[in-house]
Motif scaffolding. Structure first.
Motif, short mmCIF file in Angstrom:
data_model
loop_
_atom_site.label_atom_id
_atom_site.label_comp_id
_atom_site.label_asym_id
_atom_site.label_seq_id
_atom_site.Cartn_x
_atom_site.Cartn_y
_atom_site.Cartn_z
N PRO A 1 23.74 -19.07 17.56
CA PRO A 1 23.36 -19.98 16.46
C PRO A 1 24.59 -20.68 15.90
N PRO A 2 24.43 -21.83 15.21
CA PRO A 2 25.59 -22.50 14.64
C PRO A 2 26.26 -21.61 13.59
N ARG A 3 27.59 -21.69 13.53
CA ARG A 3 28.31 -20.91 12.54
C ARG A 3 28.53 -21.76 11.29
N VAL A 4 28.19 -21.21 10.14
CA VAL A 4 28.32 -21.97 8.90
C VAL A 4 29.29 -21.25 7.96
N ASP A 5 30.34 -21.98 7.56
CA ASP A 5 31.31 -21.43 6.61
C ASP A 5 31.21 -22.18 5.28
N TYR A 6 31.40 -21.45 4.21
CA TYR A 6 31.42 -22.05 2.88
C TYR A 6 32.81 -21.92 2.29
N THR A 7 33.30 -23.03 1.73
CA THR A 7 34.64 -23.08 1.15
C THR A 7 34.56 -23.73 -0.22
N LEU A 8 35.36 -23.28 -1.16
CA LEU A 8 35.43 -23.99 -2.44
C LEU A 8 36.16 -25.32 -2.24
N THR A 9 35.64 -26.38 -2.83
CA THR A 9 36.38 -27.65 -2.89
C THR A 9 37.49 -27.49 -3.93
N PRO A 10 38.42 -28.46 -4.02
CA PRO A 10 39.40 -28.38 -5.12
C PRO A 10 38.72 -28.30 -6.49
N LEU A 11 37.61 -29.02 -6.65
CA LEU A 11 36.87 -28.94 -7.92
C LEU A 11 36.33 -27.53 -8.15
#
Lengths: 172, 172
Positions: free
Chosen positions: A124-134
Protein backbone atom coordinates in the motif's frame (compact mmCIF):
# COMPACT_ATOMS: atom_id res chain seq x y z
CA UNK A 1 -2.86 55.40 11.12
CA UNK A 2 -5.77 53.29 12.29
CA UNK A 3 -9.08 52.58 10.61
CA UNK A 4 -12.03 50.90 12.24
CA UNK A 5 -13.41 48.41 9.76
CA UNK A 6 -16.58 46.47 10.34
CA UNK A 7 -16.75 43.13 8.55
CA UNK A 8 -19.96 41.20 8.17
CA UNK A 9 -20.11 37.49 8.90
CA UNK A 10 -20.17 36.83 5.15
CA UNK A 11 -16.89 38.66 4.68
CA UNK A 12 -15.30 36.50 7.33
CA UNK A 13 -16.82 33.33 5.95
CA UNK A 14 -15.49 34.06 2.47
CA UNK A 15 -11.92 34.17 3.73
CA UNK A 16 -12.05 30.88 5.59
CA UNK A 17 -15.33 29.15 4.96
CA UNK A 18 -16.17 26.32 7.33
CA UNK A 19 -18.69 25.11 4.78
CA UNK A 20 -16.01 23.89 2.34
CA UNK A 21 -15.94 20.27 1.24
CA UNK A 22 -13.21 19.47 3.72
CA UNK A 23 -14.89 21.01 6.75
CA UNK A 24 -14.79 18.28 9.34
CA UNK A 25 -15.71 20.16 12.49
CA UNK A 26 -19.36 20.84 12.97
CA UNK A 27 -18.88 22.78 16.20
CA UNK A 28 -17.84 25.95 14.41
CA UNK A 29 -21.40 26.25 13.19
CA UNK A 30 -22.40 26.91 16.83
CA UNK A 31 -20.85 30.38 16.69
CA UNK A 32 -23.40 33.11 17.28
CA UNK A 33 -24.65 34.63 14.05
CA UNK A 34 -25.16 38.21 13.05
CA UNK A 35 -22.45 39.83 15.18
CA UNK A 36 -20.25 42.12 13.16
CA UNK A 37 -16.53 41.58 13.39
CA UNK A 38 -14.73 44.73 14.30
CA UNK A 39 -11.12 44.60 13.23
CA UNK A 40 -8.57 47.35 13.59
CA UNK A 41 -6.69 47.77 10.33
CA UNK A 42 -3.47 49.74 10.45
CA UNK A 43 -2.19 50.89 7.06
CA UNK A 44 1.50 51.44 7.58
CA UNK A 45 4.57 51.00 5.42
CA UNK A 46 4.25 47.22 5.74
CA UNK A 47 0.71 47.28 4.34
CA UNK A 48 -2.58 46.65 6.11
CA UNK A 49 -2.41 44.66 9.37
CA UNK A 50 -5.57 43.29 10.91
CA UNK A 51 -5.78 43.12 14.68
CA UNK A 52 -7.33 39.86 15.75
CA UNK A 53 -8.91 39.36 19.19
CA UNK A 54 -10.10 35.99 20.47
CA UNK A 55 -12.38 37.78 22.96
CA UNK A 56 -14.48 39.07 20.05
CA UNK A 57 -17.08 36.40 19.20
CA UNK A 58 -16.90 36.89 15.45
CA UNK A 59 -13.13 37.19 15.17
CA UNK A 60 -11.78 34.28 13.09
CA UNK A 61 -8.86 33.90 15.53
CA UNK A 62 -11.34 32.41 18.02
CA UNK A 63 -12.10 29.55 15.61
CA UNK A 64 -8.37 29.13 15.02
CA UNK A 65 -7.75 28.92 18.78
CA UNK A 66 -10.48 26.31 19.18
CA UNK A 67 -9.10 24.24 16.32
CA UNK A 68 -5.59 24.09 17.72
CA UNK A 69 -6.76 23.03 21.19
CA UNK A 70 -9.46 20.61 20.14
CA UNK A 71 -9.54 17.11 21.52
CA UNK A 72 -6.64 15.61 19.53
CA UNK A 73 -4.70 18.38 17.78
CA UNK A 74 -2.49 19.26 20.80
CA UNK A 75 -1.58 15.59 21.24
CA UNK A 76 -0.77 15.14 17.54
CA UNK A 77 1.33 18.32 17.55
CA UNK A 78 3.20 17.02 20.60
CA UNK A 79 4.05 13.75 18.82
CA UNK A 80 4.93 15.28 15.43
CA UNK A 81 7.17 17.84 17.16
CA UNK A 82 9.58 14.90 17.61
CA UNK A 83 9.69 14.23 13.86
CA UNK A 84 7.59 12.85 10.96
CA UNK A 85 5.34 9.91 11.74
CA UNK A 86 3.36 7.40 9.72
CA UNK A 87 -0.37 7.08 10.35
CA UNK A 88 -0.03 3.88 12.36
CA UNK A 89 2.79 5.32 14.44
CA UNK A 90 0.67 8.36 15.25
CA UNK A 91 -2.26 6.17 16.18
CA UNK A 92 -0.08 4.24 18.59
CA UNK A 93 1.55 7.33 20.12
CA UNK A 94 -1.72 9.18 20.68
CA UNK A 95 -3.46 6.75 22.99
CA UNK A 96 -7.20 6.29 22.65
CA UNK A 97 -7.82 7.88 19.24
CA UNK A 98 -9.82 5.92 16.65
CA UNK A 99 -8.47 5.66 13.07
CA UNK A 100 -11.47 7.57 11.74
CA UNK A 101 -11.11 10.49 14.14
CA UNK A 102 -7.32 10.57 13.71
CA UNK A 103 -7.78 10.78 9.91
CA UNK A 104 -10.37 13.55 10.29
CA UNK A 105 -8.18 15.54 12.66
CA UNK A 106 -5.14 15.17 10.39
CA UNK A 107 -7.19 16.34 7.39
CA UNK A 108 -8.37 19.36 9.36
CA UNK A 109 -4.78 20.10 10.44
CA UNK A 110 -3.64 19.78 6.83
CA UNK A 111 -6.38 22.20 5.78
CA UNK A 112 -5.28 24.66 8.47
CA UNK A 113 -1.71 24.44 7.18
CA UNK A 114 -0.29 22.74 10.30
CA UNK A 115 0.56 19.37 8.78
CA UNK A 116 1.95 18.07 5.49
CA UNK A 117 0.71 14.73 4.18
CA UNK A 118 3.43 13.06 2.16
CA UNK A 119 2.39 10.02 0.16
CA UNK A 120 5.03 7.67 -1.28
CA UNK A 121 3.75 5.39 -4.08
CA UNK A 122 3.69 1.68 -3.39
CA UNK A 123 1.27 -1.06 -2.43
CA UNK A 124 0.00 0.00 0.00
CA UNK A 125 1.15 3.63 -0.41
CA UNK A 126 3.22 4.93 2.48
CA UNK A 127 1.90 8.09 4.08
CA UNK A 128 4.02 10.30 6.34
CA UNK A 129 2.82 13.27 8.35
CA UNK A 130 5.13 16.19 9.10
CA UNK A 131 4.58 19.49 10.88
CA UNK A 132 4.81 22.50 8.56
CA UNK A 133 6.81 25.51 9.84
CA UNK A 134 3.45 26.94 10.96
CA UNK A 135 2.62 23.70 12.80
CA UNK A 136 6.10 23.62 14.31
CA UNK A 137 5.58 27.17 15.61
CA UNK A 138 2.56 25.83 17.51
CA UNK A 139 4.64 23.14 19.21
CA UNK A 140 6.09 25.53 21.79
CA UNK A 141 2.83 26.95 23.22
CA UNK A 142 1.36 23.44 23.14
CA UNK A 143 4.36 22.06 25.03
CA UNK A 144 3.96 24.79 27.68
CA UNK A 145 0.30 23.91 28.07
CA UNK A 146 1.07 20.21 28.25
CA UNK A 147 3.73 20.83 30.89
CA UNK A 148 1.20 22.85 32.88
CA UNK A 149 -1.43 20.09 32.69
CA UNK A 150 1.02 17.33 33.62
CA UNK A 151 2.72 19.39 36.32
CA UNK A 152 -0.51 20.53 37.97
CA UNK A 153 -2.82 17.55 37.41
CA UNK A 154 -2.32 16.36 40.98
CA UNK A 155 -3.19 19.78 42.40
CA UNK A 156 -6.28 20.10 40.19
CA UNK A 157 -7.48 16.62 41.22
CA UNK A 158 -6.99 17.52 44.90
CA UNK A 159 -9.01 20.71 44.40
CA UNK A 160 -11.83 18.75 42.77
CA UNK A 161 -11.91 16.27 45.62
CA UNK A 162 -12.02 19.06 48.22
CA UNK A 163 -14.68 20.95 46.27
CA UNK A 164 -16.88 17.87 45.95
CA UNK A 165 -16.48 17.06 49.65
CA UNK A 166 -17.48 20.62 50.63
CA UNK A 167 -20.30 20.60 48.13
CA UNK A 168 -21.86 17.35 49.32
CA UNK A 169 -21.53 18.47 52.98
CA UNK A 170 -23.45 21.65 52.24
CA UNK A 171 -26.26 19.60 50.75
CA UNK A 172 -26.67 17.35 53.79
CA UNK B 1 14.61 4.64 41.97
CA UNK B 2 11.67 4.10 39.65
CA UNK B 3 8.67 1.85 40.04
CA UNK B 4 6.15 1.07 37.30
CA UNK B 5 2.71 1.23 38.84
CA UNK B 6 -0.43 0.27 36.99
CA UNK B 7 -3.58 2.01 38.18
CA UNK B 8 -7.03 0.81 37.25
CA UNK B 9 -9.65 3.25 36.03
CA UNK B 10 -11.34 2.99 39.43
CA UNK B 11 -8.19 4.16 41.17
CA UNK B 12 -8.03 7.18 38.92
CA UNK B 13 -11.72 7.92 39.30
CA UNK B 14 -11.47 7.86 43.08
CA UNK B 15 -8.83 10.60 43.11
CA UNK B 16 -10.73 13.02 40.91
CA UNK B 17 -14.20 11.71 40.23
CA UNK B 18 -16.06 13.42 37.42
CA UNK B 19 -19.24 11.94 38.81
CA UNK B 20 -19.35 14.26 41.82
CA UNK B 21 -22.33 16.54 42.39
CA UNK B 22 -20.54 19.49 40.82
CA UNK B 23 -19.45 17.72 37.64
CA UNK B 24 -20.60 20.04 34.88
CA UNK B 25 -18.80 18.59 31.86
CA UNK B 26 -20.29 15.50 30.36
CA UNK B 27 -17.57 15.08 27.74
CA UNK B 28 -15.15 13.53 30.20
CA UNK B 29 -17.40 10.49 30.26
CA UNK B 30 -16.38 9.89 26.63
CA UNK B 31 -12.92 8.75 27.70
CA UNK B 32 -12.24 5.18 26.59
CA UNK B 33 -12.81 2.65 29.33
CA UNK B 34 -10.74 -0.23 30.47
CA UNK B 35 -7.28 1.08 29.61
CA UNK B 36 -4.91 0.87 32.53
CA UNK B 37 -3.06 4.02 33.48
CA UNK B 38 0.63 3.44 33.67
CA UNK B 39 2.31 6.00 35.87
CA UNK B 40 5.97 6.16 36.73
CA UNK B 41 6.37 6.73 40.44
CA UNK B 42 9.78 7.85 41.64
CA UNK B 43 10.35 7.46 45.36
CA UNK B 44 13.10 9.91 46.20
CA UNK B 45 13.89 12.05 49.24
CA UNK B 46 10.99 14.34 48.33
CA UNK B 47 8.52 11.45 48.48
CA UNK B 48 6.66 9.75 45.67
CA UNK B 49 6.23 11.75 42.43
CA UNK B 50 3.84 10.57 39.78
CA UNK B 51 4.76 11.12 36.16
CA UNK B 52 1.75 12.28 34.21
CA UNK B 53 1.50 11.94 30.43
CA UNK B 54 -1.31 13.48 28.37
CA UNK B 55 -0.58 10.97 25.59
CA UNK B 56 -1.80 8.16 27.84
CA UNK B 57 -5.59 7.88 27.44
CA UNK B 58 -6.29 7.16 31.09
CA UNK B 59 -3.88 9.68 32.57
CA UNK B 60 -5.86 12.30 34.53
CA UNK B 61 -3.63 15.04 33.09
CA UNK B 62 -5.44 14.58 29.78
CA UNK B 63 -8.74 15.57 31.39
CA UNK B 64 -6.99 18.50 33.05
CA UNK B 65 -5.61 19.63 29.68
CA UNK B 66 -9.03 19.39 28.09
CA UNK B 67 -10.63 21.39 30.90
CA UNK B 68 -8.19 24.28 30.68
CA UNK B 69 -8.59 24.62 26.90
CA UNK B 70 -12.32 24.08 26.69
CA UNK B 71 -14.52 26.54 24.85
CA UNK B 72 -14.50 29.38 27.42
CA UNK B 73 -11.84 28.72 30.07
CA UNK B 74 -8.92 30.20 28.04
CA UNK B 75 -10.93 33.38 27.39
CA UNK B 76 -11.94 33.72 31.05
CA UNK B 77 -8.33 33.18 32.17
CA UNK B 78 -7.20 35.86 29.69
CA UNK B 79 -9.66 38.38 31.16
CA UNK B 80 -9.07 37.51 34.83
CA UNK B 81 -5.31 37.72 34.29
CA UNK B 82 -5.87 41.50 34.20
CA UNK B 83 -7.47 41.47 37.65
CA UNK B 84 -10.65 40.44 39.51
CA UNK B 85 -13.93 40.84 37.64
CA UNK B 86 -17.59 40.75 38.58
CA UNK B 87 -19.86 38.31 36.77
CA UNK B 88 -21.39 40.98 34.54
CA UNK B 89 -17.97 42.38 33.66
CA UNK B 90 -16.76 38.92 32.67
CA UNK B 91 -19.85 38.37 30.58
CA UNK B 92 -19.21 41.60 28.73
CA UNK B 93 -15.48 40.97 28.25
CA UNK B 94 -15.91 37.41 26.94
CA UNK B 95 -18.03 38.08 23.89
CA UNK B 96 -20.72 35.59 22.97
CA UNK B 97 -20.98 33.59 26.20
CA UNK B 98 -24.43 33.05 27.72
CA UNK B 99 -24.94 33.70 31.46
CA UNK B 100 -25.75 30.03 32.05
CA UNK B 101 -22.64 28.71 30.33
CA UNK B 102 -20.44 31.37 31.94
CA UNK B 103 -21.74 30.35 35.38
CA UNK B 104 -21.15 26.65 34.61
CA UNK B 105 -17.63 27.30 33.37
CA UNK B 106 -16.77 29.45 36.40
CA UNK B 107 -18.08 26.74 38.73
CA UNK B 108 -15.94 24.16 36.97
CA UNK B 109 -12.91 26.46 37.17
CA UNK B 110 -13.61 26.99 40.88
CA UNK B 111 -13.80 23.23 41.34
CA UNK B 112 -10.47 22.80 39.52
CA UNK B 113 -8.90 25.40 41.83
CA UNK B 114 -8.31 28.00 39.11
CA UNK B 115 -10.76 30.64 40.30
CA UNK B 116 -11.91 32.05 43.64
CA UNK B 117 -15.52 33.15 43.99
CA UNK B 118 -15.75 35.96 46.52
CA UNK B 119 -19.24 36.91 47.62
CA UNK B 120 -19.82 40.19 49.48
CA UNK B 121 -23.14 40.36 51.39
CA UNK B 122 -25.71 42.86 50.15
CA UNK B 123 -28.87 43.02 48.12
CA UNK B 124 -28.09 41.76 45.58
CA UNK B 125 -24.86 40.14 46.84
CA UNK B 126 -21.76 41.23 44.98
CA UNK B 127 -19.71 38.40 43.51
CA UNK B 128 -16.12 38.83 42.36
CA UNK B 129 -14.02 36.27 40.54
CA UNK B 130 -10.25 36.15 40.98
CA UNK B 131 -7.59 33.81 39.62
CA UNK B 132 -5.97 31.65 42.29
CA UNK B 133 -2.16 31.33 42.15
CA UNK B 134 -2.79 28.07 40.24
CA UNK B 135 -5.08 29.87 37.79
CA UNK B 136 -2.58 32.70 37.45
CA UNK B 137 0.13 30.15 36.56
CA UNK B 138 -2.09 29.09 33.65
CA UNK B 139 -2.28 32.66 32.32
CA UNK B 140 1.16 32.51 30.69
CA UNK B 141 0.70 29.38 28.53
CA UNK B 142 -2.81 30.60 27.66
CA UNK B 143 -1.43 34.00 26.62
CA UNK B 144 1.16 32.29 24.39
CA UNK B 145 -1.55 30.22 22.75
CA UNK B 146 -3.76 33.27 22.29
CA UNK B 147 -0.88 35.18 20.72
CA UNK B 148 -0.30 32.27 18.37
CA UNK B 149 -3.97 32.14 17.32
CA UNK B 150 -4.23 35.89 16.82
CA UNK B 151 -0.85 36.17 15.11
CA UNK B 152 -1.45 33.27 12.72
CA UNK B 153 -5.20 33.45 12.09
CA UNK B 154 -4.66 35.13 8.73
CA UNK B 155 -2.23 32.43 7.62
CA UNK B 156 -4.55 29.61 8.77
CA UNK B 157 -7.49 31.18 6.92
CA UNK B 158 -5.39 31.48 3.75
CA UNK B 159 -4.40 27.81 4.05
CA UNK B 160 -8.05 26.79 4.40
CA UNK B 161 -9.00 28.79 1.34
CA UNK B 162 -6.20 27.23 -0.73
CA UNK B 163 -7.03 23.72 0.54
CA UNK B 164 -10.71 24.11 -0.29
CA UNK B 165 -9.90 25.46 -3.77
CA UNK B 166 -7.57 22.54 -4.47
CA UNK B 167 -10.04 20.08 -3.02
CA UNK B 168 -13.01 21.25 -5.09
CA UNK B 169 -10.85 21.31 -8.28
CA UNK B 170 -9.86 17.70 -7.75
CA UNK B 171 -13.54 16.75 -7.51
CA UNK B 172 -14.51 18.36 -10.86
Amino acid sequence: MELLVSLSRDDVASTGSEAGPAAVRGTDAEAPKGHPLTAVVATGAAGPVASYDVLSPECPSRTVLRHVVDRWTPLIVAVLAQGPRRFGELRQAVGGVTPKVLAQTLRSMERDGLVLRDQTPGVPPRVDYTLTPLGASLAEPIAALRAWAEGNAEQVLAHREAYDRAHSRSEE
